[in-house]
Design a protein around this motif. Structure first.
Motif, short mmCIF file in Angstrom:
data_model
loop_
_atom_site.label_atom_id
_atom_site.label_comp_id
_atom_site.label_asym_id
_atom_site.label_seq_id
_atom_site.Cartn_x
_atom_site.Cartn_y
_atom_site.Cartn_z
N HIS A 151 0.84 -1.43 -0.06
CA HIS A 151 -0.04 -0.09 -0.03
C HIS A 151 0.88 1.32 -0.09
N GLU A 152 2.22 1.13 0.64
CA GLU A 152 2.87 2.54 0.69
C GLU A 152 3.65 2.67 -0.72
N ILE A 153 4.00 1.73 -1.17
CA ILE A 153 4.56 1.75 -2.57
C ILE A 153 3.62 2.25 -3.47
N LEU A 154 2.52 1.81 -3.67
CA LEU A 154 1.32 2.48 -4.44
C LEU A 154 1.01 3.60 -4.01
N ARG A 155 1.06 3.95 -3.05
CA ARG A 155 0.66 5.31 -2.76
C ARG A 155 1.54 6.31 -2.97
N ALA A 156 2.93 5.93 -2.97
CA ALA A 156 3.94 7.03 -3.34
C ALA A 156 3.94 6.99 -4.92
N ALA A 157 3.81 5.99 -5.42
CA ALA A 157 3.71 6.12 -6.87
C ALA A 157 2.93 6.68 -7.81
N LEU A 158 1.53 6.61 -7.08
CA LEU A 158 0.21 7.39 -7.60
C LEU A 158 0.41 8.58 -7.23
N LEU A 159 0.64 9.17 -6.08
CA LEU A 159 0.61 10.45 -5.57
C LEU A 159 1.70 11.21 -6.55
N LYS A 160 3.19 10.45 -6.97
CA LYS A 160 4.11 11.11 -7.81
C LYS A 160 3.27 11.36 -9.10
N ALA A 161 2.55 10.41 -9.62
CA ALA A 161 2.01 10.39 -11.19
C ALA A 161 0.72 11.63 -11.11
N LEU A 162 0.48 11.82 -10.09
CA LEU A 162 -1.06 12.77 -9.78
C LEU A 162 -0.63 14.07 -9.55
N ALA A 163 0.51 14.36 -8.63
CA ALA A 163 0.99 15.53 -8.21
C ALA A 163 0.81 16.74 -9.20
N PRO A 164 1.40 16.66 -10.66
CA PRO A 164 1.27 17.78 -11.23
C PRO A 164 -0.23 18.07 -11.96
N HIS A 165 -1.16 17.39 -11.40
CA HIS A 165 -2.55 17.73 -11.93
C HIS A 165 -3.45 18.30 -10.48
N PRO A 166 -4.47 19.08 -10.87
CA PRO A 166 -5.31 19.39 -9.78
C PRO A 166 -5.96 18.23 -9.23
N PRO A 167 -6.13 18.50 -7.92
CA PRO A 167 -6.59 17.12 -7.15
C PRO A 167 -8.07 16.81 -7.65
N GLU A 168 -8.78 17.88 -8.22
CA GLU A 168 -10.36 17.49 -8.52
C GLU A 168 -10.19 16.77 -9.93
N SER A 169 -9.17 16.73 -10.59
CA SER A 169 -9.00 15.88 -11.91
C SER A 169 -8.35 14.53 -11.66
N TRP A 170 -8.01 14.07 -10.49
CA TRP A 170 -7.03 12.98 -10.31
C TRP A 170 -7.91 11.78 -10.95
N GLY A 171 -9.30 11.80 -10.54
CA GLY A 171 -10.07 10.65 -11.32
C GLY A 171 -10.08 10.30 -12.78
N ASP A 172 -9.53 11.36 -13.38
CA ASP A 172 -9.79 11.35 -14.64
C ASP A 172 -8.19 11.17 -15.53
N ILE A 173 -7.19 11.03 -14.60
CA ILE A 173 -5.84 10.80 -15.11
C ILE A 173 -5.39 9.43 -15.29
N ASP A 174 -4.67 9.09 -16.55
CA ASP A 174 -4.27 7.93 -16.97
C ASP A 174 -3.03 7.40 -15.98
N ILE A 175 -3.06 6.34 -15.14
CA ILE A 175 -2.10 6.26 -14.39
C ILE A 175 -1.53 4.58 -14.71
N THR A 176 -1.73 4.25 -15.64
CA THR A 176 -1.42 2.94 -16.32
C THR A 176 0.28 2.62 -15.89
N PRO A 177 0.93 3.34 -16.67
CA PRO A 177 2.34 3.25 -16.60
C PRO A 177 3.02 3.06 -15.04
N GLU A 178 2.66 4.20 -14.24
CA GLU A 178 3.06 4.21 -13.05
C GLU A 178 2.45 3.10 -11.89
N TYR A 179 1.38 2.70 -12.48
CA TYR A 179 0.66 1.61 -11.66
C TYR A 179 1.41 0.26 -11.91
N GLN A 180 1.63 -0.02 -13.14
CA GLN A 180 2.25 -1.08 -13.73
C GLN A 180 3.86 -1.28 -13.17
#
Length: 246
Positions: A151-180
């Motif tokens: 859970h902490e590895i996934l938290r760090a990876a997804l936060l890094k991927a989503l940080a450049p985007h406004p939080p209200e848009s996070w559900g619409d951002i493609d996080i496939t490569p970071e997740y994989q």
């Protein structure tokens, strides 16, 4: 639970009473449903299959909040996940690579990510608060599997991927490569464990824990209906809270 990402609970009579009532409802549902079994007839997905109320009660039996380290909140209808002998089998809805991942890696996944569009890009569409598994019958087959600390590895990876985007848009951002990539790191560094459980017990997962289902092995046993577990995953208000809350 915070350190390892999972917690076994019980046995407790209130959990056992709820499981018994849920099993009766599950068998009634199986007798009347026309839902198609997946994975060559070995997996019943059963989303929203159980008729529990929003308070969690089923068949007149209250939900065992007092036996759980959780605050009561409105609940959706529980998933009824059933595994039968031979799981998994190849099926038309899965590519050979997807089937191999299911067989060899327990179809390891993070709940809340959905495959969006024709290319099935992963986006956070269902930010769950927690994941609770409640076994409904005695079985040794195909237990829930988890990767401790994932859970902490996934938290760090997804936060890094989503940080450049406004939080209200996070559900619409493609996080496939970071997740994989995070999943590959988890397979290489985290301990995979199996979590068999009996009626009267429960398994609570941190919402960001990578988890899956073990293949049915020779010598495994379950009742004729198969290995049955009810799952509950209430949602959080935002993806930002899903990633940043403890």
């Amino acid at each position: 639970m915070v350190g390892q990402g999972w917690q076994k609970l019980g046995p407790h009579p209130a959990i056992a009473a709820w499981a018994a009532a849920a099993r009766t409802a599950a068998l009634q549902h199986l007798a009347t449903t026309d839902e198609t079994w997946r994975c060559g007839g070995t997996w019943f997905v059963g989303v929203d299959a159980l008729p529990n109320g929003t308070d969690g009660s089923i068949g007149g039996i209250p939900f065992p909040w007092d036996a759980l380290p959780l605050a009561p909140e409105p609940l959706h209808r529980a998933q009824l996940s059933i595994i039968r002998p031979g799981y998994p089998q190849p099926s038309p809805e899965e590519t050979p690579a997807a089937f191999a991942f299911r067989r060899d890696r327990d179809a390891a996944h993070l709940d809340g990510l959905l495959p969006i569009g024709p290319e099935k890009r992963r986006m956070v569409k269902e930010p769950h608060a927690w994941i609770l598994g409640l076994p409904l019958n005695e079985a040794t087959a195909s237990p829930l599997t988890v990767w401790e600390g994932s859970h902490e590895i996934l938290r760090a990876a997804l936060l890094k991927a989503l940080a450049p985007h406004p939080p209200e848009s996070w559900g619409d951002i493609d996080i496939t490569p970071e997740y994989q990539q995070a999943r590959r790191e988890i397979f290489a560094t985290c301990r995979r464990i199996e979590l068999p459980a009996k009626p009267g017990e429960a398994t609570l997962l941190h919402r960001l824990t990578l988890h899956g289902v073990a293949a049915w092995k020779p010598g495994n046993a379950a009742p004729p209906e198969g290995r049955m577990i009810a799952y509950l995953r209430p949602q959080m208000p935002t993806v930002h809270q899903w990633l940043t809350a403890p």
